[in-house]
Design an enzyme around this catalytic site. Sequence first.
Site, PDB file in Angstrom:
ATOM      1  N   SER A 172      36.289  26.698  13.698  1.00 56.71           N
ATOM      2  CA  SER A 172      37.687  26.691  13.281  1.00 56.71           C
ATOM      3  C   SER A 172      37.778  26.905  11.766  1.00 56.71           C
ATOM      4  CB  SER A 172      38.362  25.383  13.729  1.00 56.71           C
ATOM      5  OG  SER A 172      39.757  25.492  13.657  1.00 56.71           O
ATOM      6  N   GLU A 230      41.928  30.677  24.126  1.00 56.59           N
ATOM      7  CA  GLU A 230      42.476  30.150  22.864  1.00 56.59           C
ATOM      8  C   GLU A 230      43.883  30.623  22.551  1.00 56.59           C
ATOM      9  OE1 GLU A 230      40.184  29.318  19.436  1.00 56.59           O
ATOM     10  OE2 GLU A 230      38.312  29.927  20.384  1.00 56.59           O
ATOM     11  N   HIS A 282      40.315  26.178  22.369  1.00 56.56           N
ATOM     12  CA  HIS A 282      39.887  26.059  20.978  1.00 56.56           C
ATOM     13  C   HIS A 282      39.127  24.760  20.700  1.00 56.56           C
ATOM     14  CE1 HIS A 282      39.949  26.909  16.679  1.00 56.56           C
ATOM     15  NE2 HIS A 282      40.335  25.659  16.469  1.00 56.56           N
TER      16      HIS A 282
END
Length: 301
Positions: A172, A230, A282
């Site tokens: 991330s 995601e 995610h």
Amino acid sequence: MRYLSVNILAGLVLAAATSPARAGSEPAAWSAVVLPQAQQLDVEAAATGFRYRVFVSVPASPPPADGYPVLYVLDGNAAFPVATFLARSAESRREVTGLAPPVVVGIGYPGADDFDVTARRRDYTIGPDDRSDAATAGGAEHFLDFIERELKPLLAARHPIDRKRQALFGHSFGGLFVLHALFTRPTGFTTYLASSPSIWWQDKRVLGELPGLIASGISPRVQISVGALEDNPPKGNHPPEVRALMATRTMIPAARELAGKLQSLAAFRDKVVYHELAGEDHGPVWLPAMTRGMQFFLEQP
């Protein structure tokens, strides 16, 4: 009859060995769980005064002639236990695979939280002036300086390390940081593992650093990965404004495009892998991304 008796006896022994201990035989107190082959140290960065918790796991087997390969993982509080388990698994199979197990270095933060949301945003993101007082965001250059100038020498003084085999993993915002390090300091690591990189940050500012990597003529190995789910509508009861914001921060198209761009370059053609991991969102996708990243790193020629 004798054969039956022996088997009955063996069964009783096995049952006794696997039965729960009775209350009277329990230890006086529970003890903390100890992670095998692992140590930690809190370190204060000289330039910023920011504090980091450094986790280190060293293989039990002797180092190769050139030293151990090293895998650095960001969000160390959460990621280090997973990475060091994978490293121990690699060590247990080294005689079959011929792959040298790595030293694992987790870079985290003091405290009990798996993820320090404030500190990671400060350290992993880039900004207009990365060398300004980055108290809340944009401090990637400060953090990269800490890794290169303070953390790496600290580790090299304690352990035999192969400087030609070092990898960096982040997820991330951590994935964004991995790309920033790749584009601006491509000699820092030989393998860059970017899991779900937040390329959207500041209107995809990090992609403006890509020409510097291309001009350098340096081509490390790169893994870029995202979860196939995601960009689906987020699960949960998010307010409409949050859903609208998340819709502007898509992950897959930018990651796919960047991987394709790198793969189209002659110098990177056989050095870049891209994964869209089926069924993954995610949050948890960093786990399979790390598993694949560990294998990709250890198979470095």
